[in-house]
Scaffold this active site. Structure first.
Site, PDB file in Angstrom:
ATOM      1  N   SER A  72     -59.581 -85.623 -22.882  1.00  0.00           N
ATOM      2  CA  SER A  72     -59.992 -84.927 -21.733  1.00  0.00           C
ATOM      3  C   SER A  72     -61.734 -85.037 -21.644  1.00  0.00           C
ATOM      4  CB  SER A  72     -59.886 -83.150 -21.948  1.00  0.00           C
ATOM      5  OG  SER A  72     -60.395 -82.695 -23.141  1.00  0.00           O
ATOM      6  N   LYS A 142     -65.972 -78.926 -24.284  1.00  0.00           N
ATOM      7  CA  LYS A 142     -65.885 -79.173 -22.787  1.00  0.00           C
ATOM      8  C   LYS A 142     -67.542 -79.166 -22.599  1.00  0.00           C
ATOM      9  CE  LYS A 142     -61.439 -78.802 -22.091  1.00  0.00           C
ATOM     10  NZ  LYS A 142     -60.712 -79.873 -21.952  1.00  0.00           N
TER      11      LYS A 142
END
Length: 288
Positions: A72, A142
């Site tokens: 991701s 993230k």
């Protein structure tokens, strides 16, 4: 008074480096014997104990290693990379800033359904003291896009805007991805980040279940600042991918700030760790 023939005293009255024996002391004088140093094998458990305590303290308060489990964050981070996370600055009140790559605890079952590993006893112990990335903790990594007070919006394929300013994300968004995803599941949005929260997105925009797709949870896709473990600062492994993780220049553009952010501590955690070792070394030298 001592005679001039005493071997333990120089002519000017200074004590020489020779050892004094029982015979030199005279009647009733205490006999001094040199202290025998401990053998290496007796000191080894003490050294190992000190090393384990330091490792645990560093892992708890300074730096911790984390393993990247997914794609991701490509191409900034690859699956299997090991990153070092600065855990020191949050202890001094510093909060995440836009553009930083952060590790945070799962806010509300974001990882539900993800496969989990079953570590053995050695892996669990090494993870506990910080010598191996944890495989049990429910943590994610993230990039911070917005902080408390920011308004973030995605229309069409982008660009992504923060407080009305378009971000140039070509330096970190995965090649071939668009900054915004055209779908009806969360890829098109306009949100305002409340105080005490952050909005996060993966660099592999079309392969990241981030804040966009968690808007139905109790925090509406936001991550509480209190759940942030720290900022990822270095890719430490593998060696051929060693690199720092700086904040991209697009987050420094004028007019982007809706409000001032808390300043980060200017001292590197590695420097603090080194300072923690110095007193132990000096103590050891004094005992010898």
């Amino acid at each position: 008074m001592t005679s001039g023939s005493d071997s333990g005293t120089a002519e000017d009255g200074r004590v020489t480096g020779e050892h004094t024996t029982a015979e030199d002391q005279g009647p009733g004088g205490p006999a001094r014997t040199p202290k025998k140093p401990r053998s290496f094998w007796k000191e080894l458990p003490i050294l190992i104990g000190i090393a384990l305590v330091l490792a645990l303290l560093i892992k708890t308060f300074l730096v911790q290693a984390f393993s990247i489990p997914s794609d991701s964050m490509q191409n900034t981070l690859q699956q299997g990379d090991r990153v070092l996370v600065d855990k020191l600055t949050p202890w001094f009140g510093s909060e995440p800033e836009r553009g930083e790559v952060v590790v945070f605890h799962d806010p509300d079952k974001w990882l539900a359904g993800e496969p989990t590993t079953d570590p053995n006893a050695l892996q669990t112990f090494l993870s506990w003291i910080g010598l191996m990335p944890s495989v049990e903790e429910k943590d994610l990594i993230k990039r911070v896009i917005g902080v408390g007070g920011d308004t973030i919006e995605c229309k069409g394929t982008g660009p992504l805007t923060v407080n009305g300013k378009a971000l140039d994300e070509r330096s970190y968004v995965y090649a071939g991805n668009t900054p915004c995803s055209v779908d009806d599941q969360g890829g098109q949005f306009k949100v305002k980040v409340p105080k005490g929260f952050i909005w996060v997105m993966g660099d592999h925009r079309q392969n990241s279940r981030d804040s966009r797709y968690q808007q139905a949870d109790k925090h509406h896709g936001m991550v509480p600042v209190k759940d942030v473990v720290g900022r990822a600062v270095v890719v430490a492994w593998p060696i051929n991918r060693w690199d720092t993780l700086p904040v991209p220049d697009t987050f420094d553009q004028s007019g982007l700030n809706a409000q001032p952010n808390a300043a980060g501590l200017p001292v590197a955690p590695q420097g603090i760790a080194l300072l923690g070792v110095v007193p132990v070394v000096l103590w050891r030298r004094r005992k010898q």
